[in-house]
Structures are given as C-alpha cells and as structure tokens.
Design an enzyme around this catalytic site. Structure first.
Site, PDB file in Angstrom:
ATOM      1  N   ASP A  68       4.690   2.472  -8.608  1.00  0.00           N
ATOM      2  CA  ASP A  68       3.185   2.709  -8.349  1.00  0.00           C
ATOM      3  C   ASP A  68       2.891   2.190  -6.991  1.00  0.00           C
ATOM      4  O   ASP A  68       2.003   1.657  -6.644  1.00  0.00           O
ATOM      5  CB  ASP A  68       2.338   2.179  -9.514  1.00  0.00           C
ATOM      6  CG  ASP A  68       0.843   2.633  -9.362  1.00  0.00           C
ATOM      7  OD1 ASP A  68       0.473   3.640  -8.995  1.00  0.00           O
ATOM      8  OD2 ASP A  68      -0.060   1.903  -9.951  1.00  0.00           O
ATOM      9  N   LYS A 119       1.665   2.285  -3.596  1.00  0.00           N
ATOM     10  CA  LYS A 119       0.351   2.743  -2.791  1.00  0.00           C
ATOM     11  C   LYS A 119      -0.213   1.738  -2.199  1.00  0.00           C
ATOM     12  O   LYS A 119      -0.216   0.635  -2.494  1.00  0.00           O
ATOM     13  CB  LYS A 119      -0.497   3.529  -3.802  1.00  0.00           C
ATOM     14  CG  LYS A 119      -0.887   2.757  -4.963  1.00  0.00           C
ATOM     15  CD  LYS A 119      -1.968   3.619  -5.901  1.00  0.00           C
ATOM     16  CE  LYS A 119      -2.158   2.935  -7.023  1.00  0.00           C
ATOM     17  NZ  LYS A 119      -3.389   3.525  -7.702  1.00  0.00           N
ATOM     18  N   LEU A 129     -12.792  -9.285  -7.013  1.00  0.00           N
ATOM     19  CA  LEU A 129     -11.787  -9.008  -5.815  1.00  0.00           C
ATOM     20  C   LEU A 129     -11.458  -7.585  -5.862  1.00  0.00           C
ATOM     21  O   LEU A 129     -10.873  -7.017  -4.634  1.00  0.00           O
ATOM     22  CB  LEU A 129     -10.537 -10.073  -5.964  1.00  0.00           C
ATOM     23  CG  LEU A 129     -10.677 -11.125  -6.018  1.00  0.00           C
ATOM     24  CD1 LEU A 129      -9.499 -12.166  -6.407  1.00  0.00           C
ATOM     25  CD2 LEU A 129     -11.454 -12.030  -4.562  1.00  0.00           C
ATOM     26  N   GLY A 130     -11.258  -6.979  -6.742  1.00  0.00           N
ATOM     27  CA  GLY A 130     -10.739  -5.449  -6.975  1.00  0.00           C
ATOM     28  C   GLY A 130     -10.915  -4.951  -8.207  1.00  0.00           C
ATOM     29  O   GLY A 130     -11.105  -5.810  -9.294  1.00  0.00           O
ATOM     30  N   ASP A 133       0.781  -5.342  -8.562  1.00  0.00           N
ATOM     31  CA  ASP A 133       0.410  -4.537  -9.478  1.00  0.00           C
ATOM     32  C   ASP A 133       1.642  -3.920 -10.178  1.00  0.00           C
ATOM     33  O   ASP A 133       2.429  -2.858  -9.790  1.00  0.00           O
ATOM     34  CB  ASP A 133      -0.392  -3.374  -9.099  1.00  0.00           C
ATOM     35  CG  ASP A 133      -0.925  -2.497 -10.274  1.00  0.00           C
ATOM     36  OD1 ASP A 133      -0.348  -2.619 -11.551  1.00  0.00           O
ATOM     37  OD2 ASP A 133      -1.891  -1.481 -10.114  1.00  0.00           O
ATOM     38  N   VAL A 139      -9.938  -7.520 -11.336  1.00  0.00           N
ATOM     39  CA  VAL A 139      -9.438  -8.665 -10.887  1.00  0.00           C
ATOM     40  C   VAL A 139     -10.444  -9.625 -10.228  1.00  0.00           C
ATOM     41  O   VAL A 139     -11.329  -9.069  -9.463  1.00  0.00           O
ATOM     42  CB  VAL A 139      -8.302  -8.322  -9.834  1.00  0.00           C
ATOM     43  CG1 VAL A 139      -7.587  -9.656  -9.136  1.00  0.00           C
ATOM     44  CG2 VAL A 139      -7.292  -7.548 -10.480  1.00  0.00           C
ATOM     45  N   ASN A 176      -1.858  -1.134  -3.815  1.00  0.00           N
ATOM     46  CA  ASN A 176      -1.105  -2.177  -4.741  1.00  0.00           C
ATOM     47  C   ASN A 176      -0.241  -3.202  -3.629  1.00  0.00           C
ATOM     48  O   ASN A 176       0.480  -3.762  -4.154  1.00  0.00           O
ATOM     49  CB  ASN A 176      -0.160  -1.460  -5.509  1.00  0.00           C
ATOM     50  CG  ASN A 176      -0.934  -1.089  -6.673  1.00  0.00           C
ATOM     51  OD1 ASN A 176      -2.034  -1.340  -6.917  1.00  0.00           O
ATOM     52  ND2 ASN A 176      -0.411   0.101  -7.444  1.00  0.00           N
ATOM     53  N   THR A 236       0.150   7.556  -9.239  1.00  0.00           N
ATOM     54  CA  THR A 236      -0.952   8.099  -8.928  1.00  0.00           C
ATOM     55  C   THR A 236      -0.704   9.288  -7.987  1.00  0.00           C
ATOM     56  O   THR A 236       0.006   9.365  -7.353  1.00  0.00           O
ATOM     57  CB  THR A 236      -1.555   7.311  -7.710  1.00  0.00           C
ATOM     58  OG1 THR A 236      -1.799   5.851  -8.429  1.00  0.00           O
ATOM     59  CG2 THR A 236      -2.816   7.636  -7.127  1.00  0.00           C
ATOM     60  N   SER A 291      -8.264  -2.585 -15.427  1.00  0.00           N
ATOM     61  CA  SER A 291      -8.315  -3.900 -15.036  1.00  0.00           C
ATOM     62  C   SER A 291      -9.359  -4.502 -14.066  1.00  0.00           C
ATOM     63  O   SER A 291      -9.933  -3.573 -13.253  1.00  0.00           O
ATOM     64  CB  SER A 291      -6.953  -4.594 -14.777  1.00  0.00           C
ATOM     65  OG  SER A 291      -6.765  -4.005 -13.510  1.00  0.00           O
TER      66      SER A 291
HETATM   67  P1  ADP Z   1      -4.673  -2.127 -11.417  1.00  0.00           P
HETATM   68  O1  ADP Z   1      -3.301  -2.477 -12.494  1.00  0.00           O
HETATM   69  O2  ADP Z   1      -5.474  -1.889 -12.603  1.00  0.00           O
HETATM   70  O3  ADP Z   1      -4.414  -1.232 -10.690  1.00  0.00           O
HETATM   71  P2  ADP Z   1      -4.087  -4.024  -9.564  1.00  0.00           P
HETATM   72  O4  ADP Z   1      -3.108  -5.227 -10.062  1.00  0.00           O
HETATM   73  O5  ADP Z   1      -3.640  -3.289  -8.767  1.00  0.00           O
HETATM   74  O6  ADP Z   1      -4.786  -3.621 -10.787  1.00  0.00           O
HETATM   75  O7  ADP Z   1      -5.536  -4.901  -8.969  1.00  0.00           O
HETATM   76  C1  ADP Z   1      -6.552  -4.146  -8.679  1.00  0.00           C
HETATM   77  C2  ADP Z   1      -7.055  -4.691  -7.282  1.00  0.00           C
HETATM   78  O8  ADP Z   1      -7.565  -5.982  -7.381  1.00  0.00           O
HETATM   79  C3  ADP Z   1      -6.066  -4.428  -6.317  1.00  0.00           C
HETATM   80  O9  ADP Z   1      -6.126  -2.975  -5.646  1.00  0.00           O
HETATM   81  C4  ADP Z   1      -6.581  -5.528  -5.046  1.00  0.00           C
HETATM   82  O10 ADP Z   1      -7.741  -4.938  -4.347  1.00  0.00           O
HETATM   83  C5  ADP Z   1      -7.239  -6.574  -6.195  1.00  0.00           C
HETATM   84  N1  ADP Z   1      -5.975  -7.850  -6.367  1.00  0.00           N
HETATM   85  C6  ADP Z   1      -5.043  -7.608  -7.198  1.00  0.00           C
HETATM   86  N2  ADP Z   1      -4.410  -8.722  -7.302  1.00  0.00           N
HETATM   87  C7  ADP Z   1      -4.728  -9.627  -6.395  1.00  0.00           C
HETATM   88  C8  ADP Z   1      -4.173 -10.781  -5.849  1.00  0.00           C
HETATM   89  N3  ADP Z   1      -3.359 -11.403  -6.371  1.00  0.00           N
HETATM   90  N4  ADP Z   1      -5.107 -11.313  -4.729  1.00  0.00           N
HETATM   91  C9  ADP Z   1      -6.339 -10.695  -4.458  1.00  0.00           C
HETATM   92  N5  ADP Z   1      -6.815  -9.355  -4.897  1.00  0.00           N
HETATM   93  C10 ADP Z   1      -6.009  -8.768  -5.696  1.00  0.00           C
HETATM   94 MG    MG Z   2      -3.333  -1.389  -8.946  1.00  0.00          MG
END
Ligand code: ADP
Ligand code: MG
Length: 294
Positions: free
Chosen positions: A143, A145, A22-23, A165, A30, A148, A184, A28
């Site tokens: 963080d 942005k 998903l991302g 995040d 996701v 997030n 960032t 990490s």
């Molecule tokens: P990191 O700490 O590595 O930046 P994030 O928690 O920001 O990780 O998650 C990375 C990406 O994954 C996000 O920018 C988003 O696109 C996707 N993502 C994160 N959490 C969710 C969620 N609960 N539902 C859908 N997509 C998510």
């Molecule tokens: Mg993030």
C-alpha cells in the site's frame, strides 16, 4: 478473536490523553495521544474493529487485528514509523505510533506542489531504503502511496521520510502468492489487476507490486500529477499507458524518467527490483552530492 491486551473503556482515558485528529484512513482515525504517566506524545491509530473485520471477511482475508502492530513492533529502521504499544477495547484497536509531525507526503504535495529533483531524490532514497529493509525480510508493503509516507517537517531540504501504514503488509513466503485484491487503485500494479480480472491467470503477485507503486510515487513527486486518469484507469495501468510529454516533465532529467520507467514496467519479471533501483545513477548521484544541484 485475539483478546490479548484487552482493556476496559474507562482504562483508556485514565492512561491516554487523546485529542485532535492527525489524519484518517479507511477504518481508522489517527489522533494525537499523550501517555498520561510519562507525558510523551504519540500518534494513536484507532481502528474500528467491526468495520475492519467485516471488510476482512468480505475479502476472504486472514489478517488479524493485531498483525499490523505486531509487524511494526518487529521492525527497526530510521525510515519506518515505530510502534510503541497496542491495546484494544471491545470496539476499538489502539496502536500507539511514533509521532511524525510534518504531515504526510500527499498533504505536502497538495500544499507545496512538486519537488525539485534533488529534493525528490533525497526523499525517494529514504523511501527506497525503507522498502529495501522490508524486501530483505520478505515483507511486501502493498500500500505504498503518498498518504502512507510521513514527513518529520515541512522543510524539503531537511525533512526525513518515514514509511507508515502496515495495514496491508504481508510476509510473502513464496514469492508471487499474495492474492488479495488490495491497495489503492491509482497505485495498483498491472499484475494486481490482471490477477483479479482474468480468471485464467494463476500468477498472484509479490514484491514487484511495491516497485510499481514506488514508480507511481516518483512520478507524482516530480510532477505533482498522477500518471493515470480516473477514466479507464485499469486499462491504462494494464497497458502501461502513461506519458512524460506533459508540461510538468519538460525540465526533469532523462535519468529520473528512466528510473520511473524501469519501475513502472508492466511485466513484473522485467521491472527493476529495489537493489537495482538503489543502484540507479539518479539515486546514486544524490548520495554522493553534498551540495544541492539545480
Ligand atoms: P489507514 O490504514 O486507515 O490508511 P494510516 O496508518 O495510513 O491509516 O493513517 C492515516 C493517516 O493518519 C495518514 O495518512 C497520516 O496523515 C496520519 N498518520 C498516520 N500515522 C501517523 C503518525 N505516526 N504520525 C503522524 N500522522 C500520522
Ligand atoms: Mg493509510
């Protein structure tokens, strides 16, 4: 190391059906995760423990792997992503999060361009409500942005924004004593940069950094361009050098610009706080306007 909720590698596929991505972020990935027993869908954040710990060590930081999940579990707000559970294997940390299906705000801006003012105000109010909830609890996100901020759908009239995040979030017991260089670059507050380039400053920084980042987010929501250029980024931020005289800003109301400026104020003590932002006429206006204004 904290070995709570340690499971074996083969426990994971027996209990969770983890599929497409998903991302991604710094340490990490996701992915879509379906809890096998209940068949319910979640967003599974999978953190590489080794990478995470190496990075923490380099920064001299004291964050533990489960801080993010523990913090999220302690929060309950309609505009903050909830955490269902977490567990870890030898190599990875797994955090099962509420699935938010409309993608993140950065993707949305890249696909559909800037928001109309009413739509921007509606989304921005939700983000501010989430930040207000955190700041009331002495938590600093650090963080903020578009990547997030997650959206429940692609329809800008009805989408709900949820803050995600919490990897850098901190409880700031005494104000202004977060001293880690994190976040960032484009969204760094001026004091984050000066604290780490000027060895004479002892200031540190606090909740005000979130307010600055909110200002940058609002700038981008309304114009779909970042306020600062890559070249000489830190100098532009420290001097607060950003402009509204670019073409993207010609149709934006003076109230919206004023709010951006009050948040993107270089001096942290002169910058508005979250309560003042929520009381700003531009945000108050959406709250009392049932039909869209153009
Ligand atoms: P990191 O700490 O590595 O930046 P994030 O928690 O920001 O990780 O998650 C990375 C990406 O994954 C996000 O920018 C988003 O696109 C996707 N993502 C994160 N959490 C969710 C969620 N609960 N539902 C859908 N997509 C998510
Ligand atoms: Mg993030």
């Amino acid at each position: 190391a904290d070995l709570r909720n340690l499971v074996s590698d083969d426990w994971v596929p027996k209990n969770w059906d983890i599929s497409h991505e998903l991302g991604t972020g710094n340490f990490s990935e996701v992915k879509l995760g379906i809890e096998v027993k209940e068949g319910k869908k979640y967003a599974m954040k999978i953190i590489d423990k080794k990478k995470f710990l190496q990075f923490q060590h380099k920064r001299g930081s004291v964050l533990s792997l489960n801080d993010e999940a523990d913090m999220m579990k302690s929060l309950s707000h309609p505009n903050i992503v909830t955490c269902r559970t977490w567990f870890q294997t030898e190599a990875h940390m797994y955090i099962a999060l509420e699935l938010v299906e409309g993608g993140d705000l950065l993707k949305n801006l890249l696909e559909d361009g800037c928001f109309q003012e009413v739509q921007a105000a509606r989304i921005f109010l939700m983000i501010c409500n989430a930040v207000s909830y955190l700041h009331e609890r002495q938590l600093v996100h650090r963080d903020l942005k578009p990547e997030n901020i997650l959206l429940t759908s692609k329809d800008r009239e009805t989408m709900v924004a949820k803050l995600a995040d919490f990897g850098l979030a901190r409880q700031n017991l005494k104000s202004r004593d977060c001293r880690t260089f994190c976040g960032t670059p484009h969204y760094f507050a001026p004091e984050v940069i000066t604290t780490f380039t000027d060895t004479n400053t002892k200031a540190g920084y606090g909740k005000e950094v979130d307010m600055w980042s909110l200002g940058v987010i609002l700038y981008i929501l309304l114009s779909s361009t970042p306020p600062f250029e890559e070249e000489g980024l830190y100098n532009q931020i420290v001097e607060g050098r950003y402009e509204f005289d670019v073409q993207e800003w010609t149709c934006v109301s003076p109230e919206a610009k004023e709010l951006v400026q009050q948040m993107m104020t270089v001096s942290p003590s002169k910058r508005i706080n979250i309560q003042q932002a929520l009381n700003h006429p531009w945000l108050k206006f959406v709250r009392f306007t049932p039909t869209p204004m153009r």
